[in-house]
Design a protein around this motif. Structure first.
Motif, PDB file in Angstrom:
ATOM      1  N   ALA A  54       0.683  -1.131   0.218  1.00 32.96           N
ATOM      2  CA  ALA A  54       0.051  -0.001   0.141  1.00 32.96           C
ATOM      3  C   ALA A  54       0.804   1.199   0.046  1.00 32.96           C
ATOM      4  O   ALA A  54       0.418   2.339  -0.226  1.00 32.96           O
ATOM      5  CB  ALA A  54      -0.982   0.048   1.266  1.00 32.96           C
ATOM      6  N   ALA A  55       2.074   1.040   0.291  1.00 34.20           N
ATOM      7  CA  ALA A  55       3.055   2.218   0.402  1.00 34.20           C
ATOM      8  C   ALA A  55       3.889   2.489  -0.623  1.00 34.20           C
ATOM      9  O   ALA A  55       4.613   3.632  -0.730  1.00 34.20           O
ATOM     10  CB  ALA A  55       3.937   2.124   1.681  1.00 34.20           C
ATOM     11  N   LEU A  56       3.837   1.678  -1.677  1.00 32.70           N
ATOM     12  CA  LEU A  56       4.808   1.704  -2.770  1.00 32.70           C
ATOM     13  C   LEU A  56       4.634   2.959  -3.482  1.00 32.70           C
ATOM     14  O   LEU A  56       5.738   3.625  -3.978  1.00 32.70           O
ATOM     15  CB  LEU A  56       4.465   0.731  -3.792  1.00 32.70           C
ATOM     16  N   ALA A  57       3.382   3.540  -3.624  1.00 32.47           N
ATOM     17  CA  ALA A  57       3.437   4.819  -4.688  1.00 32.47           C
ATOM     18  C   ALA A  57       3.228   5.958  -3.824  1.00 32.47           C
ATOM     19  O   ALA A  57       3.020   7.032  -4.395  1.00 32.47           O
ATOM     20  CB  ALA A  57       2.265   4.908  -5.601  1.00 32.47           C
ATOM     21  N   GLU A  61       8.082  11.207   2.378  1.00 36.05           N
ATOM     22  CA  GLU A  61       7.765  12.005   3.508  1.00 36.05           C
ATOM     23  C   GLU A  61       6.414  11.902   4.059  1.00 36.05           C
ATOM     24  O   GLU A  61       6.029  12.524   5.278  1.00 36.05           O
ATOM     25  CB  GLU A  61       7.943  13.431   3.027  1.00 36.05           C
ATOM     26  N   TYR A  62       5.348  11.039   3.435  1.00 30.90           N
ATOM     27  CA  TYR A  62       4.253  10.865   3.933  1.00 30.90           C
ATOM     28  C   TYR A  62       4.064   9.355   4.496  1.00 30.90           C
ATOM     29  O   TYR A  62       2.961   8.814   4.796  1.00 30.90           O
ATOM     30  CB  TYR A  62       3.115  11.053   2.789  1.00 30.90           C
ATOM     31  N   GLY A  63       5.236   8.828   4.792  1.00 33.07           N
ATOM     32  CA  GLY A  63       5.138   7.351   5.388  1.00 33.07           C
ATOM     33  C   GLY A  63       5.085   6.195   4.272  1.00 33.07           C
ATOM     34  O   GLY A  63       5.020   5.111   4.649  1.00 33.07           O
ATOM     35  N   PRO A 109      -0.191   8.478   5.602  1.00 33.69           N
ATOM     36  CA  PRO A 109       0.360   7.672   6.405  1.00 33.69           C
ATOM     37  C   PRO A 109      -0.499   6.733   6.881  1.00 33.69           C
ATOM     38  O   PRO A 109      -0.286   5.416   6.860  1.00 33.69           O
ATOM     39  CB  PRO A 109       0.926   8.378   7.799  1.00 33.69           C
ATOM     40  N   GLU A 110      -1.736   6.791   6.884  1.00 33.11           N
ATOM     41  CA  GLU A 110      -2.746   5.674   7.453  1.00 33.11           C
ATOM     42  C   GLU A 110      -2.983   4.756   6.168  1.00 33.11           C
ATOM     43  O   GLU A 110      -2.812   3.508   6.477  1.00 33.11           O
ATOM     44  CB  GLU A 110      -3.915   6.124   7.677  1.00 33.11           C
ATOM     45  N   ILE A 111      -2.910   5.272   5.169  1.00 36.84           N
ATOM     46  CA  ILE A 111      -3.036   4.315   3.721  1.00 36.84           C
ATOM     47  C   ILE A 111      -1.915   3.486   3.663  1.00 36.84           C
ATOM     48  O   ILE A 111      -2.154   2.367   3.417  1.00 36.84           O
ATOM     49  CB  ILE A 111      -3.531   5.327   2.555  1.00 36.84           C
ATOM     50  N   ALA A 112      -0.705   4.000   3.824  1.00 39.14           N
ATOM     51  CA  ALA A 112       0.757   3.418   3.417  1.00 39.14           C
ATOM     52  C   ALA A 112       0.697   2.304   4.493  1.00 39.14           C
ATOM     53  O   ALA A 112       1.290   1.210   4.383  1.00 39.14           O
ATOM     54  CB  ALA A 112       1.832   4.544   3.749  1.00 39.14           C
ATOM     55  N   ALA A 113      -0.164   2.533   5.888  1.00 35.90           N
ATOM     56  CA  ALA A 113       0.090   1.235   6.825  1.00 35.90           C
ATOM     57  C   ALA A 113      -0.926   0.301   6.710  1.00 35.90           C
ATOM     58  O   ALA A 113      -0.989  -0.662   7.313  1.00 35.90           O
ATOM     59  CB  ALA A 113       0.185   2.007   8.268  1.00 35.90           C
TER      60      ALA A 113
END
Length: 352
Positions: A54-57, A61-63, A109-113
């Protein structure tokens, strides 16, 4: 342009494939579909925590991991091959890209996690429009109806494209979404009714961002389509090698070899045009045009390959127990999601 995955991208694909395969031994596809969330939450957590899908793209700086949309494209192709339901398309791609376009990074950051954020931007007719929405904003509240909200019922936050002062704007609203049934059970949609719903403005003018967001969504769909088509081909070849008729494997009959060869051509051409669009999503070159080319071609290719899969598997393919019917439903659902082939070809003709 060099159409091949890098070593790192191949390792990413293998890691996702391996994790999905291992998890399937404990929780299969049908169990995940029947779960309250509609997907395997443990698998999704593992994919996010151990691989960071979920964090790839999302920028660092936003997690996020600071890669590009093409790495997400690689993951989606693998998930499409196994029909693995997940919030990656709705949250990790659409919601994340909407927030980046709006320069509103608070939820990234929530989406990336691995958190689920949904985007409501289809009108009452189920069209993901680039010229506005049926939802209207006035005095900080929203009114109207949004349909086809991917993972809307499972989302912790909801982003909404609404008309404000005659132009589309992006809002965040906390409102319950009602799950709606879909032909493809691996995709979870919801409908949201706004009745003087309080909302927070994220972007006052979202006009220029919508066509790009629509193109990114269509391109992401092609990754799922290519993965599904490849799996259909692989399963069909395996079946024709194992199944015997008149004392010979079905795959030894020349007429069937020709049909499988046609399937291979459709899969490989679909992958080439999908990857080209995936690269365009990463670097921004001819994004809308590449999306129209890819979505129109891949939609018809996956539909044709899925239909041949059913035919070449015989009567067993239309039984509930066999996965061929799931791929057939996925092919038809994705063919219409974010614009069907005819709509995208019309966009190419008009240049819209």
């Amino acid at each position: 342009m060099h159409f091949a995955l890098t070593d790192e991208q191949r390792e990413l694909a293998a890691a996702v494939r391996g994790m999905v395969t291992r998890r399937a031994a404990k929780t299969d596809l049908r169990a995940a579909i029947d779960s309250p969330s509609g997907y395997d939450t443990e698998l999704w957590s593992a994919l996010c925590e151990q691989i960071g899908v979920a964090a790839l793209a999302i920028p660092e700086e936003y997690g996020g991991a600071g890669f590009s949309l093409f790495e997400t494209h690689v993951v989606l192709e693998e998930l499409g091959a196994s029909l693995t339901p997940s919030p990656l398309l709705g949250s990790g791609v659409l919601a994340a890209q909407a927030l980046l376009a709006a320069d509103a990074p608070e939820l990234l950051p929530e989406i990336a996690a691995g958190g689920v954020v949904a985007l409501a931007w289809a009108d009452r007719a189920g069209r993901h429009r680039t010229d506005g929405s049926d939802v209207v904003a006035s005095a900080g509240t929203l009114n109207g109806t949004a349909t086809l909200v991917l993972d809307g019922a499972q989302a912790s936050h909801l982003l909404v494209v609404a008309m404000a002062d005659g132009r589309p704007a992006l809002f965040q609203a906390d409102v319950a979404a009602e799950a709606t049934p879909a032909v493809d059970q691996t995709l979870r949609f919801a409908q949201v009714e706004f009745r003087d719903t309080p909302a927070t403005l994220l972007a006052a003018d979202f006009t220029e961002a919508l066509p790009r967001l629509h193109a990114i969504a269509a391109i992401a769909c092609t990754a799922l389509q290519v993965g599904g088509a490849q799996s259909c081909l692989d399963r069909t070849v395996a079946h024709l090698k194992e199944r015997e008729q008149f004392g010979r494997p079905l795959g030894s009959f020349q007429a069937l070899k020709h049909r499988v060869a046609d399937m291979l051509v459709q899969v490989e051409t679909a992958r080439s045009i999908s990857w080209a669009a995936g690269f365009a999503a990463s670097n921004g070159d001819d994004l809308v045009q590449q999306a129209a080319y890819a979505k129109s071609w891949c939609s018809e290719a996956f539909t044709a390959v899925a239909a041949e899969t059913v035919q070449l598997h015989g009567g067993i393919a239309i039984t509930w127990e066999h996965d061929a019917q799931l791929y057939f439903k996925r092919a038809h659902a994705l063919a219409h999601l974010f614009g069907d082939a005819r709509e995208h070809r019309a966009r190419l003709r008009t240049g819209a």
